[in-house]
Design a protein around this motif. Structure first.
Motif, PDB file in Angstrom:
ATOM      1  N   ILE A  70       0.835  -1.195   0.000  1.00  0.00           N
ATOM      2  CA  ILE A  70       0.000   0.000   0.000  1.00  0.00           C
ATOM      3  C   ILE A  70       0.871   1.246   0.000  1.00  0.00           C
ATOM      4  O   ILE A  70       0.614   2.202  -0.731  1.00  0.00           O
ATOM      5  CB  ILE A  70      -0.945  -0.013   1.224  1.00  0.00           C
ATOM      6  N   ILE A  71       1.922   1.208   0.808  1.00  0.00           N
ATOM      7  CA  ILE A  71       2.834   2.358   0.864  1.00  0.00           C
ATOM      8  C   ILE A  71       3.458   2.584  -0.508  1.00  0.00           C
ATOM      9  O   ILE A  71       3.502   3.703  -1.014  1.00  0.00           O
ATOM     10  CB  ILE A  71       3.934   2.113   1.932  1.00  0.00           C
ATOM     11  N   PHE A  72       3.908   1.499  -1.130  1.00  0.00           N
ATOM     12  CA  PHE A  72       4.515   1.593  -2.454  1.00  0.00           C
ATOM     13  C   PHE A  72       3.576   2.282  -3.431  1.00  0.00           C
ATOM     14  O   PHE A  72       3.971   3.140  -4.204  1.00  0.00           O
ATOM     15  CB  PHE A  72       4.855   0.179  -2.944  1.00  0.00           C
ATOM     16  N   ARG A  73       2.323   1.920  -3.349  1.00  0.00           N
ATOM     17  CA  ARG A  73       1.377   2.416  -4.344  1.00  0.00           C
ATOM     18  C   ARG A  73       0.937   3.861  -4.085  1.00  0.00           C
ATOM     19  O   ARG A  73       0.829   4.642  -5.014  1.00  0.00           O
ATOM     20  CB  ARG A  73       0.158   1.494  -4.356  1.00  0.00           C
ATOM     21  N   TRP A  74       0.714   4.196  -2.821  1.00  0.00           N
ATOM     22  CA  TRP A  74       0.029   5.461  -2.541  1.00  0.00           C
ATOM     23  C   TRP A  74       0.926   6.617  -2.142  1.00  0.00           C
ATOM     24  O   TRP A  74       0.484   7.755  -2.129  1.00  0.00           O
ATOM     25  CB  TRP A  74      -1.037   5.246  -1.463  1.00  0.00           C
ATOM     26  N   THR A  75       2.175   6.328  -1.747  1.00  0.00           N
ATOM     27  CA  THR A  75       3.021   7.409  -1.244  1.00  0.00           C
ATOM     28  C   THR A  75       3.212   8.514  -2.279  1.00  0.00           C
ATOM     29  O   THR A  75       3.059   9.695  -1.974  1.00  0.00           O
ATOM     30  CB  THR A  75       4.379   6.848  -0.808  1.00  0.00           C
ATOM     31  N   GLY A  76       3.506   8.131  -3.518  1.00  0.00           N
ATOM     32  CA  GLY A  76       3.757   9.117  -4.564  1.00  0.00           C
ATOM     33  C   GLY A  76       2.553  10.006  -4.803  1.00  0.00           C
ATOM     34  O   GLY A  76       2.667  11.233  -4.922  1.00  0.00           O
ATOM     35  N   TYR A  77       1.395   9.382  -4.813  1.00  0.00           N
ATOM     36  CA  TYR A  77       0.147  10.117  -5.023  1.00  0.00           C
ATOM     37  C   TYR A  77      -0.037  11.178  -3.934  1.00  0.00           C
ATOM     38  O   TYR A  77      -0.299  12.345  -4.214  1.00  0.00           O
ATOM     39  CB  TYR A  77      -0.998   9.115  -5.026  1.00  0.00           C
ATOM     40  N   ASN A  78       0.127  10.763  -2.676  1.00  0.00           N
ATOM     41  CA  ASN A  78      -0.036  11.703  -1.567  1.00  0.00           C
ATOM     42  C   ASN A  78       1.052  12.759  -1.569  1.00  0.00           C
ATOM     43  O   ASN A  78       0.802  13.906  -1.214  1.00  0.00           O
ATOM     44  CB  ASN A  78      -0.054  10.952  -0.233  1.00  0.00           C
ATOM     45  N   ALA A  79       2.244  12.358  -1.998  1.00  0.00           N
ATOM     46  CA  ALA A  79       3.340  13.322  -2.059  1.00  0.00           C
ATOM     47  C   ALA A  79       2.982  14.452  -3.016  1.00  0.00           C
ATOM     48  O   ALA A  79       3.256  15.622  -2.740  1.00  0.00           O
ATOM     49  CB  ALA A  79       4.623  12.634  -2.503  1.00  0.00           C
ATOM     50  N   LEU A  80       2.351  14.119  -4.130  1.00  0.00           N
ATOM     51  CA  LEU A  80       1.984  15.161  -5.089  1.00  0.00           C
ATOM     52  C   LEU A  80       0.928  16.101  -4.514  1.00  0.00           C
ATOM     53  O   LEU A  80       0.972  17.305  -4.757  1.00  0.00           O
ATOM     54  CB  LEU A  80       1.475  14.534  -6.388  1.00  0.00           C
ATOM     55  N   ILE A  81      -0.001  15.555  -3.740  1.00  0.00           N
ATOM     56  CA  ILE A  81      -0.994  16.420  -3.107  1.00  0.00           C
ATOM     57  C   ILE A  81      -0.312  17.367  -2.123  1.00  0.00           C
ATOM     58  O   ILE A  81      -0.573  18.571  -2.090  1.00  0.00           O
ATOM     59  CB  ILE A  81      -2.076  15.577  -2.399  1.00  0.00           C
TER      60      ILE A  81
END
Lengths: 340, 430
Positions: free
Chosen positions: A180-191
């Motif tokens: 989950i971390i692998f998948r979502w970290t980048g997305y949240n980082a952009l926000i």
């Protein structure tokens, strides 16, 4: 006489028409969303109540009315409670590192980097990968003959079990949280990055002149400034994180024929996976119970989302007391303004 | 800006309208359809030889489109959802695995009743594929049970490695599960590898040999698991062996299964005929896998599939014709040569192409002949036992119990107790 009434009628009609236009048109414009929501969102939700109150066979459909029996049945299943615990454990294990990592990545991306767009797009790559695909790759990594397990065995950790990630409850949660971390970290980082870019640069300049280091600036300027965004991210993560399903289902190789039922001891059975197993798994006649799980779980999610909302809001309002650095920065700013 | 917004709004409306419309249509297809269609669709997870489909097109002028699935479970999900939505998204012809046959036949009207074909199949295959007196599926393959073993590991352990010697080692013609597991204990002492990939697979095979494992054939009701002595006996036997470490605890389909083959982590695998191709794929590049000529407790059958025609299809007549064509003895022979599925058709079993073809992966053994012999010696047991609606669910509870022993979280007695407790919590026998 008659032509006169016709004319007034016509004026009356066109006036009516324009009045309707003003009153009705806006609703028509927004109606597509509400219509599709009613069909694909609201109807299933309401219908789900109906299903939850009946015996329901996958193929034969509606059976007898059973009242709240399905709910008591679910509450008496040990697997349901295990699934709830697992869900929260995976949620917490994925939420905290994800927040920290996303903040750090966003802070780095916020600097004056060369080839900015390249790096920004880069962090989004894991998000583009299908969750099932990444879960299958990770299940190989954590498998008995994968990357991690032989290394752990060499170090003497968990060497008494062949396949610790498929055996130990906590480790299986760690493995799934990693996906989950692998998948979502980048997305949240952009926000977070988007929020960070709205922070006035003057404040950083002022802080630099005052001698505040990068770390100090991050904690005293960046973090307080993006608080509303953090609340938003935490809320969406709560809702999304509690609904974890794909990763848990594919973890032991379902899809290639594995069981995909959350482990022999329900080690990584999550609530949504449990719902799926009841409604669409081995049992033909448990759709009603699955609907009951959906309702119980919806109540849990709403409770925790509200809790989260109040907690984060309390944090964000209680720190209106300015820190020393921000006070100094503000002072600088106002002085700067005055000298101009 | 404005035009862009308009375009977006238009797209949104168009999309939602399309969604609404597509939600309403579909599933409107009524059964019947005597006309000759241009194409037929077949849903399957096994490869169908292309020349077979070409031959059908030549004979009838109907093209065949194959909807191919990665595995049986995916095909099962699609079929399950299609039936639940009155036939939407179904193909004209579906391959149905025996393990989920009962589930798909919950409503027999969902399926076209097929005309009888005299003397094509072994009797019990026709019985399995019928609901009452109505034939609902034409048999494709059957799954006679055998044991595949790694002769390299046997040799390294100083134990008999040729097929005859190995067969004697596990008990010969009169092999039982007990003698098979004892052989495993002996092997475990001499080798670092495990005896079997997973005892949960072995107990599944043994459950397949019981006449009525979990449910009363007369009423269809589940039997209380706590009083199910036959299953408990099997559970204790396999559980004890698992506790002693004869099992690697990695069953077919597990994420670690392929890697385990390559690392030579186990010496034997329960191998129904259809699994020979799957093993050859997962153990690709390894020398030394062979098939033994006997099976514990006289053999049995695991799985095997049927072609069945959903009644919701538009071209059911043509689909029945295709089902007939694809289950002809000749078709069965070419399926065997391609995938290793053992035919359920009598003529195909006798065919020299089946019985005399050397299997390259299994060291040139004539696997067709071996499986034919095993199917024959299985006798009545080959037909398999009674499977009601709760069979799959209860079987999973039992197999999970064995998996808990394999992974070391519980001993055999505790694992049985918790499987029973889980069963009781379901309230099936109240």
């Amino acid at each position: 006489m008659t032509s006169q009434t016709a004319a007034t009628r016509r004026i009356g009609f066109s006036r009516n028409l324009s009045r309707w236009d003003i009153k009705v048109s806006p609703y028509l414009y927004i109606s597509p969303f509400f219509l599709s929501f009613a069909i694909f969102g609201l109807f299933p939700i309401v219908f789900n109540i109906w299903v939850a109150l009946h015996d329901w066979d996958r193929r034969l459909g509606q059976g007898d009315f059973v009242g709240l029996d399905n709910f008591t049945w679910v509450l008496n299943q040990p697997a349901f409670w295990t699934a709830l615990q697992n869900t929260f454990s995976i949620f917490v294990l994925s939420l905290v590192p994800q927040l920290i990592l996303a903040l750090i990545i966003a802070a780095i991306l916020d600097q004056n980097l060369r080839t900015k767009t390249f790096w920004r797009m880069g962090v989004l790559v894991p998000f583009v990968v299908m969750p099932v695909a990444s879960a299958m790759i990770f299940s190989q990594v954590f498998g008995q003959f994968g990357l991690v397990t032989p290394l752990m065995h060499e170090l003497g950790w968990f060497s008494d079990v062949d396949s610790p990630f498929f055996h130990n409850r906590f480790l299986s949660h760690v493995a799934i949280a990693t996906m989950i971390i692998f998948r979502w970290t980048g997305y949240n980082a952009l926000i977070f990055l988007a929020a960070m870019q709205t922070v006035p640069r003057d404040m950083y300049e002022a802080a630099t002149i005052d001698g505040a280091g990068r770390a100090r600036q991050f904690f005293s300027i960046t973090i307080p400034s993006i608080r509303p965004t953090m609340i938003f991210v935490v809320l969406t993560m709560t809702i999304g994180g509690l609904q974890v399903f794909d990763e848990a289902r594919v973890f032991d190789g379902a899809g290639t024929g594995g069981t995909g039922q959350g482990g022999a001891d329900n080690q990584w059975l999550t609530t949504v996976l449990y719902l799926f197993n009841l409604g669409f798994g081995d049992w033909q006649d448990r759709m009603g119970q699955a609907a009951a799980v959906a309702w119980l779980f919806a109540a849990v999610i709403i409770f925790f989302t509200l809790l989260n909302f109040f907690v984060t809001r309390a944090i964000s309002t209680s720190t209106s007391k300015p820190t020393r650095a921000s006070r100094l920065a503000a002072k600088r700013l106002s002085e700067k303004g005055r000298t101009r | 800006m404005r035009t862009k917004r308009k375009a977006i709004a238009f797209t949104a409306i168009a999309a939602s309208t399309a969604l609404i419309l597509s939600g309403c249509s579909g599933g409107g297809a009524e059964g019947g359809g005597g006309e000759t269609p241009e194409t037929l669709t077949v849903a399957t997870w096994v490869d169908i030889p292309p020349e077979l489909l070409e031959q059908f097109t030549d004979e009838t002028g109907i093209k065949v489109e194959v909807n191919s699935f990665a595995d049986g479970a995916s095909a099962q999900t699609v079929l399950r959802n299609g039936l639940a939505s009155d036939g939407a998204g179904l193909s004209d012809l579906h391959l149905v695995e025996l393990d989920w046959w009962t589930e798909m036949m919950a409503l027999p009207e969902d399926w076209v009743t097929l005309p009888a074909v005299e003397d094509r199949w072994v009797d019990w295959k026709v019985t399995q594929g019928s609901v009452g007196d109505e034939i609902k599926g034409y048999g494709m393959d059957i799954g006679p049970l055998a044991i595949a073993y790694d002769s390299t590991l046997m040799e390294a352990a100083g134990l008999p490695s040729d097929p005859e010697g190995f067969t004697e080692f596990i008990g010969g013609e009169d092999a039982t599960w007990e003698s098979f597991l004892d052989a495993g204990r002996q092997f475990s002492e001499a080798s670092d590898a495990a005896w079997i990939d997973s005892t949960s697979t072995a107990i599944q095979a043994a459950i397949n040999q019981l006449p009525a494992a979990f449910e009363d054939p007369d009423t269809g009701d589940a039997l209380p698991l706590a009083e199910n002595d036959d299953v408990e006996e099997l559970f204790t036997m396999f559980g004890d062996a698992a506790e002693e470490g004869v099992s690697a605890g990695v069953g077919i389909g597990h994420a670690d299964w392929g890697a385990g083959f390559q690392a030579r982590r186990w010496a034997t695998v329960i191998t129904p005929a259809w699994a020979t191709g799957i093993i050859a794929e997962n153990a690709a590049g390894l020398e030394g896998w062979r098939i033994a000529n006997a099976f514990p407790d006289g053999g049995g059958n695991w799985g095997g599939s049927f072609f069945a025609v959903p009644a919701a299809g538009e071209h059911t007549d043509a689909a029945v014709e295709l089902a007939d064509f694809l289950t002809s003895p000749e078709a069965a022979v070419s399926m065997f040569l391609l995938n290793g599925q053992f035919p359920s058709q009598l003529d195909a079993m006798q065919d020299p192409a089946v019985s005399e073809t050397a299997n390259e992966f299994f060291g040139g053994q004539e696997t067709g002949a071996i499986y034919a012999g095993l199917a024959e010696s299985a006798g009545d047991k080959a037909a398999g036992g009674y499977r009601g609606v709760n069979f799959a669910g209860i079987q999973t509870l039992v197999m999970d119990g064995i998996r808990r022993i394999e992974s070391g979280s519980e001993d055999a007695a505790a694992a049985w107790a918790s499987s029973v407790a889980e069963f009781d919590a379901l309230g099936l026998t109240d």
